[in-house]
Scaffold this motif. Sequence first.
Motif, mmCIF file in Angstrom:
data_model
loop_
_atom_site.group_PDB
_atom_site.id
_atom_site.type_symbol
_atom_site.label_atom_id
_atom_site.label_comp_id
_atom_site.label_asym_id
_atom_site.label_seq_id
_atom_site.Cartn_x
_atom_site.Cartn_y
_atom_site.Cartn_z
ATOM 1 N N ASN A 198 0.791 -1.234 0.000
ATOM 2 C CA ASN A 198 0.000 0.000 0.000
ATOM 3 C C ASN A 198 0.824 1.286 0.000
ATOM 4 O OD1 ASN A 198 0.802 -0.630 2.599
ATOM 5 N ND2 ASN A 198 -1.046 0.125 3.580
ATOM 6 N N LYS A 258 12.846 -7.643 -0.319
ATOM 7 C CA LYS A 258 11.971 -8.518 -1.104
ATOM 8 C C LYS A 258 10.891 -7.574 -1.636
ATOM 9 C CE LYS A 258 8.513 -11.638 -1.800
ATOM 10 N NZ LYS A 258 7.168 -11.274 -2.180
ATOM 11 N N PRO A 318 5.244 -7.977 -4.980
ATOM 12 C CA PRO A 318 4.941 -8.395 -6.357
ATOM 13 C C PRO A 318 3.861 -7.566 -7.055
ATOM 14 C CG PRO A 318 4.099 -10.001 -4.765
ATOM 15 C CD PRO A 318 4.928 -9.025 -3.998
ATOM 16 N N GLY A 329 9.795 -11.751 -6.329
ATOM 17 C CA GLY A 329 9.129 -13.046 -6.396
ATOM 18 C C GLY A 329 7.655 -12.862 -6.126
ATOM 19 N N THR A 375 5.214 -17.133 -1.578
ATOM 20 C CA THR A 375 5.756 -17.070 -0.223
ATOM 21 C C THR A 375 7.140 -17.734 -0.114
ATOM 22 O OG1 THR A 375 4.619 -19.102 0.332
ATOM 23 C CG2 THR A 375 3.477 -17.056 0.843
ATOM 24 N N GLY A 413 10.173 -16.696 2.596
ATOM 25 C CA GLY A 413 10.556 -17.712 3.584
ATOM 26 C C GLY A 413 12.053 -17.981 3.522
ATOM 27 N N PHE A 470 8.785 -5.800 8.163
ATOM 28 C CA PHE A 470 7.634 -6.225 7.345
ATOM 29 C C PHE A 470 6.459 -5.295 7.606
ATOM 30 C CE2 PHE A 470 3.530 -8.343 7.408
ATOM 31 C CZ PHE A 470 3.477 -9.051 6.215
ATOM 32 N N SER A 474 -0.147 -7.995 5.961
ATOM 33 C CA SER A 474 -1.282 -8.647 6.627
ATOM 34 C C SER A 474 -0.855 -9.322 7.932
ATOM 35 C CB SER A 474 -1.873 -9.696 5.695
ATOM 36 O OG SER A 474 -0.945 -10.748 5.516
ATOM 37 N N GLU A 478 4.623 -5.022 11.110
ATOM 38 C CA GLU A 478 3.502 -4.117 11.365
ATOM 39 C C GLU A 478 2.320 -4.691 10.616
ATOM 40 O OE1 GLU A 478 3.361 -0.054 9.633
ATOM 41 O OE2 GLU A 478 1.301 -0.764 9.807
ATOM 42 N N MET A 479 1.261 -5.047 11.338
ATOM 43 C CA MET A 479 0.175 -5.823 10.717
ATOM 44 C C MET A 479 -1.142 -5.041 10.789
ATOM 45 S SD MET A 479 1.505 -9.442 12.289
ATOM 46 C CE MET A 479 1.495 -8.889 14.004
ATOM 47 N N CYS A 514 -2.901 1.605 7.023
ATOM 48 C CA CYS A 514 -2.903 0.850 8.278
ATOM 49 C C CYS A 514 -3.526 1.670 9.402
ATOM 50 C CB CYS A 514 -1.510 0.405 8.641
ATOM 51 S SG CYS A 514 -0.302 1.689 8.404
ATOM 52 N N GLN A 521 -10.947 -9.192 -1.779
ATOM 53 C CA GLN A 521 -10.920 -9.485 -0.329
ATOM 54 C C GLN A 521 -11.784 -8.488 0.430
ATOM 55 O OE1 GLN A 521 -6.978 -9.415 1.473
ATOM 56 N NE2 GLN A 521 -6.327 -11.068 0.128
ATOM 57 N N GLU A 564 -9.743 -6.582 10.811
ATOM 58 C CA GLU A 564 -9.469 -5.424 9.948
ATOM 59 C C GLU A 564 -10.137 -5.659 8.589
ATOM 60 O OE1 GLU A 564 -5.574 -2.983 8.302
ATOM 61 O OE2 GLU A 564 -5.502 -5.150 8.253
ATOM 62 N N PHE A 605 -9.587 -4.223 5.202
ATOM 63 C CA PHE A 605 -8.636 -3.359 4.507
ATOM 64 C C PHE A 605 -9.360 -2.715 3.327
ATOM 65 C CE2 PHE A 605 -4.729 -2.736 1.846
ATOM 66 C CZ PHE A 605 -4.013 -1.981 2.764
HETATM 67 P P1 NAP Z 1 0.751 -9.724 2.606
HETATM 68 O O1 NAP Z 1 -0.088 -10.754 1.976
HETATM 69 O O2 NAP Z 1 0.965 -9.844 4.060
HETATM 70 O O3 NAP Z 1 2.149 -9.737 1.844
HETATM 71 C C1 NAP Z 1 3.207 -8.828 2.140
HETATM 72 C C2 NAP Z 1 4.537 -9.429 1.687
HETATM 73 O O4 NAP Z 1 4.864 -10.536 2.517
HETATM 74 C C3 NAP Z 1 4.513 -9.965 0.266
HETATM 75 O O5 NAP Z 1 5.786 -9.746 -0.301
HETATM 76 C C4 NAP Z 1 4.265 -11.449 0.461
HETATM 77 O O6 NAP Z 1 4.808 -12.228 -0.561
HETATM 78 C C5 NAP Z 1 5.014 -11.718 1.749
HETATM 79 N N1 NAP Z 1 4.406 -12.833 2.485
HETATM 80 C C6 NAP Z 1 3.154 -12.891 2.973
HETATM 81 N N2 NAP Z 1 2.953 -14.059 3.631
HETATM 82 C C7 NAP Z 1 4.109 -14.736 3.561
HETATM 83 C C8 NAP Z 1 4.532 -16.014 4.033
HETATM 84 N N3 NAP Z 1 3.717 -16.814 4.706
HETATM 85 N N4 NAP Z 1 5.793 -16.418 3.776
HETATM 86 C C9 NAP Z 1 6.626 -15.623 3.070
HETATM 87 N N5 NAP Z 1 6.292 -14.421 2.575
HETATM 88 C C10 NAP Z 1 5.046 -13.967 2.819
HETATM 89 O O7 NAP Z 1 0.164 -8.286 2.365
HETATM 90 P P2 NAP Z 1 -0.256 -7.549 1.015
HETATM 91 O O8 NAP Z 1 0.102 -8.366 -0.175
HETATM 92 O O9 NAP Z 1 0.334 -6.214 1.130
HETATM 93 O O10 NAP Z 1 -1.823 -7.366 1.094
HETATM 94 C C11 NAP Z 1 -2.710 -8.395 1.420
HETATM 95 C C12 NAP Z 1 -3.552 -7.946 2.595
HETATM 96 O O11 NAP Z 1 -2.715 -7.495 3.664
HETATM 97 C C13 NAP Z 1 -4.445 -6.767 2.348
HETATM 98 O O12 NAP Z 1 -5.647 -7.083 1.730
HETATM 99 C C14 NAP Z 1 -4.636 -6.255 3.739
HETATM 100 O O13 NAP Z 1 -5.630 -6.984 4.398
HETATM 101 C C15 NAP Z 1 -3.350 -6.489 4.409
HETATM 102 N N6 NAP Z 1 -2.472 -5.290 4.516
HETATM 103 C C16 NAP Z 1 -2.476 -4.603 5.659
HETATM 104 C C17 NAP Z 1 -1.653 -3.511 5.788
HETATM 105 C C18 NAP Z 1 -1.605 -2.750 7.054
HETATM 106 O O14 NAP Z 1 -0.836 -1.811 7.112
HETATM 107 N N7 NAP Z 1 -2.344 -3.110 8.052
HETATM 108 C C19 NAP Z 1 -0.847 -3.100 4.748
HETATM 109 C C20 NAP Z 1 -0.867 -3.832 3.569
HETATM 110 C C21 NAP Z 1 -1.685 -4.930 3.492
HETATM 111 P P3 NAP Z 1 3.979 -12.679 -1.831
HETATM 112 O O15 NAP Z 1 2.931 -11.651 -2.081
HETATM 113 O O16 NAP Z 1 4.988 -12.762 -2.899
HETATM 114 O O17 NAP Z 1 3.382 -13.993 -1.448
#
Ligand code: NAP
Length: 529
Positions: free
Chosen positions: A161, A186, A189, A221, A224, A228, A241, A244, A267-268, A303, A344, A394, A396
């Motif tokens: 974001n 990293k 993507p 990449g 995940t 990892g 990080f 999510s 930060e989640m 966030c 989502q 949350e 989002f």
């Molecule tokens: P994300 O799914 O948590 O991914 C963020 C990064 O972490 C990506 O590079 C992802 O890799 C990697 N990743 C996630 N899970 C992993 C795992 N189990 N092992 C290794 N690497 C992992 O977040 P996002 O793609 O930014 O957005 C998805 C959702 O996250 C949103 O819909 C929202 O709900 C939430 N989000 C929250 C905030 C906040 O500030 N609270 C900010 C952004 C997003 P890959 O994508 O390559 O798998």
Amino acid sequence: MQYPITGHQLLGFSESSLGKNTFETFNPQTGAPTPWKFCEATDSEVHMAMELATRAFTTYRDMPGIRRAEFLRAIAAELEQQQEDLVSVYMQESGLPEGRARGELGRTTGQLRAFAAVAESASWMDVRIDTAQPDRTPLPKPDIRKCMRPLGPVVVFGASNFPFAFSTAGGDTASALAVGCPVVVKGHPMHAGTSEAVGRCIQLAARKTAMPEGVFSQLQGSGTVLGGALVRHPATKAVGFTGSKAGGLALARLGAERGEPIPVFAEMGSINPVVVLPSATDPTQGWAKAYAQSVTLGAGQFCTNPGLVLGIKGPGWNTFSAALAAEVDAVGSACMLHPKIAAQYQVLRSDFFAQPGVTQMTSISSDGDDTQAIGAVALVSAAAFRKNAGLKREVFGPFTLLVTCEDQEDLVRTLNTVEGQLTASLLGNEAELESAATLISLLGDKAGRLLVNGVPTGVEVCPSMHHGGPFPATTDARFTSVGTDAVKRWIRPLSYQNLPAGVLPPALKNDNPLGILRMVNGQMTTDPI
Ligand code: NAP
């Protein structure tokens, strides 16, 4: 474009494309793929990046702060020079408007310069010196001197974001580089082209300022596996990080389960509760409009988005709730970052509306095409909210849940069931705030930033900022990812006992060659010893 986007990994000063598999990014406004293909990084590229970072660390950690400051300022200058290209790629991959892109780039260069000043001042070293007392009885006291030093190579996960400010050259990278930690990013993507374009600016700045090769690398990449592998690599000493809760927790678990456990600063999610005291429901105060803007800002993809608003039942609260819903309705739909994020959002929003006791306050018609999302407001009683964990998730996107409490006691009882948050906000007049001591203490227990009569979106970058909070807002409430204190995640203390003057680091030498403020025998001073 001055530096073409090749889709390759950036490894130290060179690039690499060993991976056979590729992925693409998309323009969320049109749904069309961007012109680039990105190679998926391989295990051997992970290893090369971490090896280079380890080698760079031995030089980079001992470099004078002024040299690291030069590097950070050179990155900022490079980003400014490439501004037009960067903004164009950012807009193509994020669907965010030009004003946001330029504003975020300005914030990013501002952060880099703020961390350059930290590197230069060496204030982060937190020096304490206790000189020897050889004549002390019954035992002589040794000379002990303590300061902070960098942890080692840091892995940074770019956030979806904030393609500039929380990604390749964002706050995690800038803060780690400021204190002597090489960084391996990293890239996210969803904006791999933006990550590469920014990464090339860092690569160029590293060359121009004669930094050791490996001080920065970036791998791309789309699954995940890469993340990892980076967290598990033995050379990785800490992780930053933003994303999510599921992603942050998975990576924190990987960090903790390693042979050598490492900190994963994630930060989640956060729903950022807002308490509206009765006076603030008065329409002349304008809070309904201000909060509608805050909820829908950037399609709610912040966030600090206010996802939970609590008030006390009565005509004022009814008026406020209806006005907030009407204002959100008036905003219309907005483009989200990615079809996956929009999907989502739509699923979660429908799920909230289907929960027992929840009333839909806005009039959702249609979101529009794939990535468009329309804002929504829901209303529920405090009693129904308290017993339903599903309503504390949350969402989002441009969504907020209003909670009607019976009275102040009911409000406190309800807030007690809310988890840790990045922010908590309180709206009210002086008299109400003065008699809200219990509420203020409770919100202080829950959040990393407590604000009065304002909106939580918009995070100032300054030394007093704390952008963190109790779990699950982050994995460690003691640290911030915004503001100059963000460097504290990447350093550790070391005490030197009875070291000869010649081998002490400059910060600990008697003549104080860095001219920094130090605690010497219990007194803060810049004087030599
Ligand atoms: P994300 O799914 O948590 O991914 C963020 C990064 O972490 C990506 O590079 C992802 O890799 C990697 N990743 C996630 N899970 C992993 C795992 N189990 N092992 C290794 N690497 C992992 O977040 P996002 O793609 O930014 O957005 C998805 C959702 O996250 C949103 O819909 C929202 O709900 C939430 N989000 C929250 C905030 C906040 O500030 N609270 C900010 C952004 C997003 P890959 O994508 O390559 O798998």
